[in-house]
Design an enzyme around this catalytic site. Sequence first.
Site, PDB file in Angstrom:
ATOM      1  N   VAL A 126       8.482  -8.246   1.119  1.00  0.00           N
ATOM      2  CA  VAL A 126       8.076  -7.669   2.379  1.00  0.00           C
ATOM      3  C   VAL A 126       8.997  -7.035   2.730  1.00  0.00           C
ATOM      4  O   VAL A 126       9.698  -7.281   2.933  1.00  0.00           O
ATOM      5  CB  VAL A 126       7.370  -9.660   3.246  1.00  0.00           C
ATOM      6  CG1 VAL A 126       7.789  -8.994   4.677  1.00  0.00           C
ATOM      7  CG2 VAL A 126       7.030 -10.792   2.461  1.00  0.00           C
TER       8      VAL A 126
ATOM      9  N   SER B  48      13.541   2.678 -11.200  1.00  0.00           N
ATOM     10  CA  SER B  48      14.124   3.567 -12.114  1.00  0.00           C
ATOM     11  C   SER B  48      15.721   3.231 -11.264  1.00  0.00           C
ATOM     12  O   SER B  48      16.786   3.435 -11.637  1.00  0.00           O
ATOM     13  CB  SER B  48      13.785   4.734 -12.643  1.00  0.00           C
ATOM     14  OG  SER B  48      13.373   5.063 -10.600  1.00  0.00           O
TER      15      SER B  48
ATOM     16  N   GLY C  25       8.616  -2.659 -15.913  1.00  0.00           N
ATOM     17  CA  GLY C  25       8.294  -1.620 -15.030  1.00  0.00           C
ATOM     18  C   GLY C  25       9.392  -0.533 -14.351  1.00  0.00           C
ATOM     19  O   GLY C  25      10.020  -1.052 -13.915  1.00  0.00           O
TER      20      GLY C  25
ATOM     21  N   GLY D 244      10.164   2.440   0.043  1.00  0.00           N
ATOM     22  CA  GLY D 244      10.967   3.621  -0.864  1.00  0.00           C
ATOM     23  C   GLY D 244      11.949   2.618  -1.577  1.00  0.00           C
ATOM     24  O   GLY D 244      12.000   1.253  -2.059  1.00  0.00           O
TER      25      GLY D 244
ATOM     26  N   GLU E 192      12.027 -11.652  -1.885  1.00  0.00           N
ATOM     27  CA  GLU E 192      12.845 -10.512  -0.458  1.00  0.00           C
ATOM     28  C   GLU E 192      11.722  -9.261  -0.381  1.00  0.00           C
ATOM     29  O   GLU E 192      11.690  -8.200   0.380  1.00  0.00           O
ATOM     30  CB  GLU E 192      14.111 -10.644  -0.980  1.00  0.00           C
ATOM     31  CG  GLU E 192      14.689  -9.705   0.411  1.00  0.00           C
ATOM     32  CD  GLU E 192      14.599 -10.401   1.858  1.00  0.00           C
ATOM     33  OE1 GLU E 192      13.930 -10.285   2.602  1.00  0.00           O
ATOM     34  OE2 GLU E 192      15.479 -11.137   2.120  1.00  0.00           O
TER      35      GLU E 192
ATOM     36  N   ARG F   6       4.497   1.739 -19.328  1.00  0.00           N
ATOM     37  CA  ARG F   6       3.326   1.420 -19.703  1.00  0.00           C
ATOM     38  C   ARG F   6       3.752   2.939 -21.045  1.00  0.00           C
ATOM     39  O   ARG F   6       3.135   3.186 -21.817  1.00  0.00           O
ATOM     40  CB  ARG F   6       1.713   2.059 -19.133  1.00  0.00           C
ATOM     41  CG  ARG F   6       1.725   0.643 -18.990  1.00  0.00           C
ATOM     42  CD  ARG F   6       0.644   0.962 -17.484  1.00  0.00           C
ATOM     43  NE  ARG F   6       1.034   1.511 -16.165  1.00  0.00           N
ATOM     44  CZ  ARG F   6       0.572   2.337 -15.522  1.00  0.00           C
ATOM     45  NH1 ARG F   6      -1.075   2.063 -15.602  1.00  0.00           N
ATOM     46  NH2 ARG F   6       0.590   2.627 -14.499  1.00  0.00           N
ATOM     47  N   ARG F   7       3.669   3.838 -20.416  1.00  0.00           N
ATOM     48  CA  ARG F   7       4.334   5.527 -21.093  1.00  0.00           C
ATOM     49  C   ARG F   7       5.893   5.415 -21.518  1.00  0.00           C
ATOM     50  O   ARG F   7       6.764   6.045 -20.401  1.00  0.00           O
ATOM     51  CB  ARG F   7       4.428   6.597 -20.099  1.00  0.00           C
ATOM     52  CG  ARG F   7       2.274   6.691 -19.829  1.00  0.00           C
ATOM     53  CD  ARG F   7       1.934   7.183 -18.910  1.00  0.00           C
ATOM     54  NE  ARG F   7       3.061   6.483 -17.334  1.00  0.00           N
ATOM     55  CZ  ARG F   7       1.985   7.238 -16.135  1.00  0.00           C
ATOM     56  NH1 ARG F   7       1.385   8.162 -15.901  1.00  0.00           N
ATOM     57  NH2 ARG F   7       3.031   6.158 -15.077  1.00  0.00           N
TER      58      ARG F   7
ATOM     59  N   LYS G  17       1.508  -9.346   3.501  1.00  0.00           N
ATOM     60  CA  LYS G  17       2.817  -9.665   3.379  1.00  0.00           C
ATOM     61  C   LYS G  17       2.490 -10.713   4.903  1.00  0.00           C
ATOM     62  O   LYS G  17       3.564 -11.719   4.928  1.00  0.00           O
ATOM     63  CB  LYS G  17       3.512  -8.622   4.637  1.00  0.00           C
ATOM     64  CG  LYS G  17       3.576  -7.627   3.519  1.00  0.00           C
ATOM     65  CD  LYS G  17       4.034  -5.851   3.406  1.00  0.00           C
ATOM     66  CE  LYS G  17       4.425  -4.597   3.258  1.00  0.00           C
ATOM     67  NZ  LYS G  17       3.863  -3.648   2.765  1.00  0.00           N
TER      68      LYS G  17
ATOM     69  N   LYS H 209       3.994  -8.111  -3.853  1.00  0.00           N
ATOM     70  CA  LYS H 209       3.537  -8.714  -2.714  1.00  0.00           C
ATOM     71  C   LYS H 209       1.848  -9.346  -2.651  1.00  0.00           C
ATOM     72  O   LYS H 209       1.331 -10.391  -2.112  1.00  0.00           O
ATOM     73  CB  LYS H 209       3.263  -8.007  -1.180  1.00  0.00           C
ATOM     74  CG  LYS H 209       2.582  -6.262  -1.330  1.00  0.00           C
ATOM     75  CD  LYS H 209       2.659  -5.267   0.037  1.00  0.00           C
ATOM     76  CE  LYS H 209       1.996  -4.115  -0.329  1.00  0.00           C
ATOM     77  NZ  LYS H 209       3.362  -3.107  -1.580  1.00  0.00           N
TER      78      LYS H 209
END
Lengths: 430, 430
Positions: free
Chosen positions: A134, A19, A13, A306, A131, A48-49, A207, A107
């Site tokens: 959650v 990233s 991913g 984030g 880690e 995926r792309r 969570k 999660k």
Amino acid sequence: MMRARPLKVALLGCGVVGSEVARIMTTHAADLAARIGAPVELAGVAVRRPDRVREGIDPSLVTTDATALVKRGDIDVVVEVIGGIEPARTLITTAFEHGASVVSANKALLAQDGAALHAAAEVNGRDLYYEAAVAGAIPLIRPLRESLAGDKVNRVLGIVNGTTNFILDKMDSTGAGYQEALDEATALGYAEADPTADVEGFDAAAKAAILAGIAFHTRVRLDDVYREGMTEVTAADIASARRMGCTIKLLAICERAADGESVTARVHPAMIPLSHPLASVREAYNAVFVESEAAGQLMFYGPGAGGAPTASAVLGDLVAVCRNRLAAARGPGESAYTRLPVSPMGKVVTRYHISLDVADKPGVLAQVATVFAEHGVSIDTVRQSGKDGEASLVVVTHRAHDAALSGTVEALRNLDTVRGVASIMRVEGE
Amino acid sequence: MMRARPLKVALLGCGVVGSEVARIMTTHAADLAARIGAPVELAGVAVRRPDRVREGIDPSLVTTDATALVKRGDIDVVVEVIGGIEPARTLITTAFEHGASVVSANKALLAQDGAALHAAAEVNGRDLYYEAAVAGAIPLIRPLRESLAGDKVNRVLGIVNGTTNFILDKMDSTGAGYQEALDEATALGYAEADPTADVEGFDAAAKAAILAGIAFHTRVRLDDVYREGMTEVTAADIASARRMGCTIKLLAICERAADGESVTARVHPAMIPLSHPLASVREAYNAVFVESEAAGQLMFYGPGAGGAPTASAVLGDLVAVCRNRLAAARGPGESAYTRLPVSPMGKVVTRYHISLDVADKPGVLAQVATVFAEHGVSIDTVRQSGKDGEASLVVVTHRAHDAALSGTVEALRNLDTVRGVASIMRVEGE
């Protein structure tokens, strides 16, 4: 002192979190090497792309064949930041079978299949760290699994969803209604186009399952978690909470029963006193309040989502897992030895704040009070107000079983003098 | 799965913390064994006064010969809760030499001789853990050393002394003066008969040294920490802070310089905005606010002292160290690879809130403003008030080097029109 062979990391991913993980691995390579005791090297990135431009990532590392990547056999650590159940689950178990340890931020998967994943790690003698699953960047799994390993946790009370906290905080600070606050959250990027997972409490419930399992050393699955969303919280509820010296938060609550023989896990909006440390958690921040026997009351606060914050948590795990590999050791595995049953919501002991629209005539309060008494629910305070034949009653109960409280509410609805139940809200954190 | 041989623990000190450690080791023996993977056994307790009754501790384990205990050779983990420099230091190094790992709660020793103790652990291939040395039960060392191991910490801002936080909180909430609040703290057991170590900031400075070293991966000793106590904070200062929307806390502040090439560590009272999460830390609670590059702002909150909370931290370390021994592995050692120099206080960049008693005549403000300008310190706001020929000026500066700020204050004292500098307070957390 530095080993020549770098540790190889496969990244599954490469979205917002992935990233950022790749970026920090590159820009902070020397720091990571110093902390681990050997360099870490990005050995492959499954996406995926493949045609999307990924700044700073060597295109020769990018592949669409995630399965081949985790099967390579030379991978030390697989970092899974795809999310969702499949293909993440199969990729993680395949990674263990081919000798890799795994760091995951997933999660949903951990809450649903944590036991099976832990078992796969155990069988293959590898680590499973998560880690980031959650409360994003907030160190929580490690403190619960390790710092409090010599203590006994009795309760975990957390704001673990930033979207809903942003909405409730807006409603509290501006008087806005739910829809208006949700619109602002969406405009600012705090809520997704389809906010269901957040506002209906599914995200928080996953969570809660993970936290309850770790806190109480028992197995708690997503299905064991009672869940109510916060879409029905109104500006009037918030105003009511204020009058009681409270605010409303969507809480994930994991408790050990008073007799110690069972646990509960639940997610629902609740009033908490303004003096409670969780009450001052603003905007999209998360915070988790932990009550344990010896340590007392602890709170962990920070950004719950984030790219960069989540990457921070992933990289902390990556360092730990790499250190374990160098030492040919393993970190703490799943600890579910207490085998405590998870009780249903009805067994939870809590308080209710109930607003009733009632007929403005003598004897109504007596009728209402009788219903509470018949259900064994003791009333703490009642506030009456009325005009023009309409009246309202606000009742706050003492602590009682949730089943008795909801039975009381059902019976109240059947009273002729009760025109409607305007709101029901649990009161926590006292 | 359970190893037959129990892990042997030697306890040095059996006061408030030690007796709680021993109690939990006994009452929670099965839980600890499950978490470690082997039982732990109290193999000896070194005390100064062997005749004192110690409930729940087998008298045959009690000895006054701590040295012989740590030299026994069959001890897996030494738990040091004596405090102070000697004999703790010698006992810990002796323990390493005889094959034990060490869990310590000794902030003074770690702040002064952390490097030597870490070196002794390293040479002997053993662990040195000390979560309890900073902020009691609050998981802080482990999150900084491990959870944030893949991140870059830029700043640590902490309330790490419960006594002074209790005093300042009382002053803030009741309007009491320092002495009155101290008396209450003493009466309630929050302050010792001789409160010097707390109120003069020595205790907080030791913790700042430890935190700075771990946060920035460099060596920071107690002598490197700038220290000012809080005995001169007045009710008027607190009232002034309120007018600015602030409160006053005794803060331990560890910062990486803007250029990244040095660090600073300091302890002093400071104004912080009421909106800052640290502002709502009440009574004797501790909290540490951490700012890092990827994770952003995190806060860790809880009881900073007391027998049971400190024992919780000690036992968390004990479980980790025991697990490491079973795996023949070690936890993270000292990480001081960045070798950043510690800059003196003058290099710190901060803001000042200064109250001046001045002559009530024209031109005073111009004179005062000139002094600030001459020292390159930019003024943010000035508030003048006066009556009967007396006047006061409250100046809040923009950020400047502490050396320029203190130079400014010196020059102000020499102005004929300045009758006195009523108070100087740094402003942090903005």
